[in-house]
Design a protein around this motif. Structure first.
Motif, PDB file in Angstrom:
ATOM      1  N   SER A   1       0.818  -1.137  -0.063  1.00 14.12           N
ATOM      2  CA  SER A   1       0.061   0.041   0.073  1.00 14.12           C
ATOM      3  C   SER A   1       0.808   1.214  -0.019  1.00 14.12           C
ATOM      4  O   SER A   1       1.979   1.180   0.464  1.00 14.12           O
ATOM      5  CB  SER A   1      -1.036   0.160   1.175  1.00 14.12           C
ATOM      6  N   PRO A   2       0.623   2.396  -0.612  1.00  8.38           N
ATOM      7  CA  PRO A   2       1.381   3.638  -0.641  1.00  8.38           C
ATOM      8  C   PRO A   2       1.809   3.844   0.967  1.00  8.38           C
ATOM      9  O   PRO A   2       1.204   4.020   1.500  1.00  8.38           O
ATOM     10  CB  PRO A   2       0.504   4.444  -1.215  1.00  8.38           C
ATOM     11  N   GLY A   3       3.122   4.084   0.786  1.00  8.19           N
ATOM     12  CA  GLY A   3       4.011   4.422   1.924  1.00  8.19           C
ATOM     13  C   GLY A   3       4.498   3.207   2.781  1.00  8.19           C
ATOM     14  O   GLY A   3       4.740   3.097   3.964  1.00  8.19           O
ATOM     15  N   ARG A   4       4.348   2.003   2.298  1.00  5.69           N
ATOM     16  CA  ARG A   4       4.741   0.688   2.816  1.00  5.69           C
ATOM     17  C   ARG A   4       5.883   0.247   2.116  1.00  5.69           C
ATOM     18  O   ARG A   4       6.169   0.394   1.030  1.00  5.69           O
ATOM     19  CB  ARG A   4       3.705  -0.307   2.889  1.00  5.69           C
ATOM     20  N   TYR A   5       6.643  -0.737   3.023  1.00  2.88           N
ATOM     21  CA  TYR A   5       7.635  -1.572   2.368  1.00  2.88           C
ATOM     22  C   TYR A   5       7.629  -2.794   2.933  1.00  2.88           C
ATOM     23  O   TYR A   5       7.003  -2.982   4.169  1.00  2.88           O
ATOM     24  CB  TYR A   5       9.007  -0.712   2.554  1.00  2.88           C
ATOM     25  N   GLY A   6       8.480  -3.832   2.445  1.00  3.93           N
ATOM     26  CA  GLY A   6       8.546  -5.088   3.136  1.00  3.93           C
ATOM     27  C   GLY A   6       9.858  -5.750   2.581  1.00  3.93           C
ATOM     28  O   GLY A   6      10.530  -5.333   1.740  1.00  3.93           O
ATOM     29  N   ILE A   7      10.081  -6.701   3.186  1.00  5.64           N
ATOM     30  CA  ILE A   7      11.511  -7.630   2.720  1.00  5.64           C
ATOM     31  C   ILE A   7      10.790  -9.016   2.435  1.00  5.64           C
ATOM     32  O   ILE A   7      10.188  -9.712   3.316  1.00  5.64           O
ATOM     33  CB  ILE A   7      12.241  -7.816   4.003  1.00  5.64           C
ATOM     34  N   THR A   8      11.159  -9.504   1.058  1.00  2.00           N
ATOM     35  CA  THR A   8      10.544 -10.987   0.501  1.00  2.00           C
ATOM     36  C   THR A   8      11.486 -11.389  -0.386  1.00  2.00           C
ATOM     37  O   THR A   8      12.424 -10.632  -0.923  1.00  2.00           O
ATOM     38  CB  THR A   8       9.108 -10.430   0.022  1.00  2.00           C
ATOM     39  N   THR A   9      11.280 -12.566  -0.896  1.00  2.00           N
ATOM     40  CA  THR A   9      11.960 -13.403  -1.668  1.00  2.00           C
ATOM     41  C   THR A   9      11.105 -13.228  -2.944  1.00  2.00           C
ATOM     42  O   THR A   9      11.518 -13.675  -4.064  1.00  2.00           O
ATOM     43  CB  THR A   9      12.112 -14.833  -1.195  1.00  2.00           C
ATOM     44  N   ASN A  10      10.108 -12.524  -2.779  1.00  2.00           N
ATOM     45  CA  ASN A  10       8.783 -12.719  -3.967  1.00  2.00           C
ATOM     46  C   ASN A  10       7.773 -11.565  -3.648  1.00  2.00           C
ATOM     47  O   ASN A  10       7.011 -11.633  -2.965  1.00  2.00           O
ATOM     48  CB  ASN A  10       8.086 -14.156  -4.250  1.00  2.00           C
ATOM     49  N   PRO A  11       8.043 -10.671  -4.557  1.00  2.00           N
ATOM     50  CA  PRO A  11       7.300  -9.147  -4.304  1.00  2.00           C
ATOM     51  C   PRO A  11       5.600  -9.580  -4.537  1.00  2.00           C
ATOM     52  O   PRO A  11       4.696  -8.817  -4.247  1.00  2.00           O
ATOM     53  CB  PRO A  11       7.923  -8.199  -5.086  1.00  2.00           C
ATOM     54  N   HIS A  12       5.469 -10.643  -5.778  1.00  2.00           N
ATOM     55  CA  HIS A  12       4.084 -11.007  -5.851  1.00  2.00           C
ATOM     56  C   HIS A  12       3.385 -11.449  -4.608  1.00  2.00           C
ATOM     57  O   HIS A  12       1.975 -11.188  -4.741  1.00  2.00           O
ATOM     58  CB  HIS A  12       4.131 -12.179  -6.809  1.00  2.00           C
ATOM     59  N   THR A  13       3.828 -11.618  -3.638  1.00  2.00           N
ATOM     60  CA  THR A  13       3.096 -12.203  -2.521  1.00  2.00           C
ATOM     61  C   THR A  13       2.310 -10.889  -1.542  1.00  2.00           C
ATOM     62  O   THR A  13       1.478 -10.851  -0.981  1.00  2.00           O
ATOM     63  CB  THR A  13       3.903 -12.729  -1.425  1.00  2.00           C
ATOM     64  N   ALA A  14       3.288  -9.643  -1.904  1.00  2.00           N
ATOM     65  CA  ALA A  14       2.835  -8.275  -1.357  1.00  2.00           C
ATOM     66  C   ALA A  14       1.587  -7.617  -2.032  1.00  2.00           C
ATOM     67  O   ALA A  14       0.842  -7.052  -1.543  1.00  2.00           O
ATOM     68  CB  ALA A  14       3.967  -7.623  -1.152  1.00  2.00           C
ATOM     69  N   ASN A  15       1.625  -8.055  -3.398  1.00  2.00           N
ATOM     70  CA  ASN A  15       0.794  -7.400  -4.241  1.00  2.00           C
ATOM     71  C   ASN A  15       0.199  -8.295  -5.457  1.00  2.00           C
ATOM     72  O   ASN A  15       1.529  -8.822  -6.275  1.00  2.00           O
ATOM     73  CB  ASN A  15       1.074  -6.081  -4.878  1.00  2.00           C
ATOM     74  N   PHE A  16      -0.949  -8.569  -5.447  1.00  2.00           N
ATOM     75  CA  PHE A  16      -1.283  -9.660  -6.595  1.00  2.00           C
ATOM     76  C   PHE A  16      -0.753  -9.418  -7.983  1.00  2.00           C
ATOM     77  O   PHE A  16      -0.480 -10.072  -9.055  1.00  2.00           O
ATOM     78  CB  PHE A  16      -2.663 -10.152  -6.370  1.00  2.00           C
ATOM     79  N   TYR A  17      -0.867  -7.919  -8.254  1.00  2.00           N
ATOM     80  CA  TYR A  17      -0.553  -7.490  -9.574  1.00  2.00           C
ATOM     81  C   TYR A  17       0.985  -7.488  -9.822  1.00  2.00           C
ATOM     82  O   TYR A  17       1.241  -6.978 -10.967  1.00  2.00           O
ATOM     83  CB  TYR A  17      -1.446  -6.192  -9.581  1.00  2.00           C
ATOM     84  N   TRP A  18       1.768  -7.373  -8.868  1.00  2.00           N
ATOM     85  CA  TRP A  18       3.210  -7.225  -9.074  1.00  2.00           C
ATOM     86  C   TRP A  18       3.621  -8.629  -9.748  1.00  2.00           C
ATOM     87  O   TRP A  18       3.120  -9.769  -9.397  1.00  2.00           O
ATOM     88  CB  TRP A  18       3.911  -7.099  -7.834  1.00  2.00           C
ATOM     89  N   PRO A  19       4.640  -8.489 -10.465  1.00  2.00           N
ATOM     90  CA  PRO A  19       5.316  -9.856 -10.978  1.00  2.00           C
ATOM     91  C   PRO A  19       6.162 -10.642 -10.095  1.00  2.00           C
ATOM     92  O   PRO A  19       6.427 -10.111  -8.930  1.00  2.00           O
ATOM     93  CB  PRO A  19       6.115  -9.338 -12.314  1.00  2.00           C
ATOM     94  N   THR A  20       6.281 -11.891 -10.135  1.00  2.00           N
ATOM     95  CA  THR A  20       7.363 -12.656  -9.595  1.00  2.00           C
ATOM     96  C   THR A  20       8.693 -12.531  -9.877  1.00  2.00           C
ATOM     97  O   THR A  20       9.164 -12.863 -10.840  1.00  2.00           O
ATOM     98  CB  THR A  20       6.901 -14.105  -9.563  1.00  2.00           C
ATOM     99  N   CYS A  21       9.405 -11.555  -9.266  1.00  2.00           N
ATOM    100  CA  CYS A  21      10.668 -11.208  -9.382  1.00  2.00           C
ATOM    101  C   CYS A  21      11.784 -11.690  -8.489  1.00  2.00           C
ATOM    102  O   CYS A  21      11.708 -11.557  -7.226  1.00  2.00           O
ATOM    103  CB  CYS A  21      10.976  -9.625  -9.673  1.00  2.00           C
ATOM    104  N   PRO A  22      12.969 -12.234  -9.061  1.00  2.00           N
ATOM    105  CA  PRO A  22      13.992 -12.885  -8.197  1.00  2.00           C
ATOM    106  C   PRO A  22      14.678 -11.582  -7.680  1.00  2.00           C
ATOM    107  O   PRO A  22      14.868 -10.597  -8.268  1.00  2.00           O
ATOM    108  CB  PRO A  22      14.795 -13.587  -9.046  1.00  2.00           C
ATOM    109  N   ASP A  23      15.421 -11.912  -6.473  1.00  2.00           N
ATOM    110  CA  ASP A  23      16.279 -10.778  -5.990  1.00  2.00           C
ATOM    111  C   ASP A  23      17.445 -10.572  -6.920  1.00  2.00           C
ATOM    112  O   ASP A  23      17.771 -11.572  -7.649  1.00  2.00           O
ATOM    113  CB  ASP A  23      16.721 -11.149  -4.708  1.00  2.00           C
ATOM    114  N   HIS A  24      18.422  -9.648  -6.669  1.00  2.00           N
ATOM    115  CA  HIS A  24      19.576  -9.469  -7.419  1.00  2.00           C
ATOM    116  C   HIS A  24      20.801 -10.090  -7.026  1.00  2.00           C
ATOM    117  O   HIS A  24      21.505 -10.971  -7.756  1.00  2.00           O
ATOM    118  CB  HIS A  24      19.914  -8.005  -7.569  1.00  2.00           C
TER     119      HIS A  24
END
Length: 300
Positions: free
Chosen positions: A59-82
């Motif tokens: 949600s605007p103004g939020r952040y998180g730590i994850t291995t898969n950003p898709h879990t935080a927002n259904f519309y985001w892709p499944t991106c691997p970390d760098h």
């Protein structure tokens, strides 16, 4: 509704056009130890501060730590970390405020008058409106703002050289510069800050007078004109070469015959003279070297 979407898209395109889309290219010849704690987020939500809200749901103004950003927002892709492709990254659902710190860390024990390389990697989680991030150290901007890629899951690097000057600590801050709420979502990984050095060559022009010696940076004393090279190694292993171009200027010599009558005097040899003799004066010539004047004084 379609018109509103078109206007939003146009604003996004204008924003991308005006911002820098490519990271700066910067590198050093050798590096010190990594100074950022948990820059790859492998230890989770620790080692840094943020004025955003830590959460598992975007949600605007939020952040998180994850291995898969898709879990935080259904519309985001499944991106691997760098870092490894399977590790953690920081996802950011940026707010429209440009004054709120996304990420910040203070590093103490900075060496004065040294170069430090700051870098991090960004990717886009929503291609509708890529985020625009800005980076600063101790409140002073470093480099230009960086627009995240226009395609998702494409990591790009930001990097800039910062000179410590008289600072003994460095507070590094990342902020968002996009005013858009729609889109403006970014992944961050592998934040790094290390002292670095470059191989360098310094040219020195030196001049001495004939008969003098010149001490080179390496300690040797020389008196012959020529090109001399001294090599040193910095604490980080970079070569520092000092090339000295030494010139030797000539002293000047002249003589004169002076006659005076008995009872008169003539200034020579540093005093008023009234007797026959040879007197020597050493002055400075136009080049700053010795000008030796020999006076042959005759009393008639």
């Amino acid at each position: 509704m379609r018109c509103i979407k078109d206007i939003i898209l146009l604003l996004c395109l204008l924003q991308v056009w005006h911002a820098h889309v490519n990271a700066q290219i910067c590198s050093c010849d050798n590096y010190g130890n990594e100074l950022v704690v948990n820059g790859d987020f492998s230890s989770g939500n620790t080692g840094f501060t943020s004025e955003y809200e830590f959460n598992t749901t975007a949600s605007p103004g939020r952040y998180g730590i994850t291995t898969n950003p898709h879990t935080a927002n259904f519309y985001w892709p499944t991106c691997p970390d760098h870092t490894t492709g399977t590790g953690n990254m920081m996802w950011v659902d940026a707010s429209s405020s440009t004054s709120i710190n996304i990420w910040s860390e203070t590093i103490n024990g900075i060496n004065p008058n040294k170069d430090y390389l700051f870098s991090c990697w960004l990717n886009t989680l929503d291609a509708t409106a890529p985020a625009v991030l800005q980076f600063s150290v101790n409140g002073v901007l470093i480099g230009d703002s960086l627009t995240a890629p226009v395609t998702t899951c494409n990591w790009v690097q930001f990097c800039a050289i910062w000179n410590s000057g008289s600072n003994s600590a460095a507070t590094i801050t990342i902020t968002n510069q996009s005013l858009l709420v729609y889109g403006n979502d970014v992944g961050i990984d592998d934040i790094s800050f290390r002292e670095c050095c470059h191989h360098s060559t310094t040219d020195v022009a030196a001049t001495i007078c004939d008969g003098e010696t010149y001490q080179l940076p390496g300690g040797a004393a020389v008196s012959v004109p020529g090109i001399y090279s001294d090599s040193f190694m910095t604490s980080l292993g970079c070569d520092s070469v000092i090339v000295t171009d030494l010139s030797v200027l000539s002293n000047s010599f002249s003589s004169q015959n002076i006659s005076i009558c008995e009872g008169e005097s003539y200034y020579a040899g540093g005093a008023w003279q009234s007797t026959n003799g040879v007197y020597v004066d050493t002055l400075d010539n136009a080049a700053g070297c010795d000008s030796v004047i020999t006076t042959h004084l005759s009393v008639l």
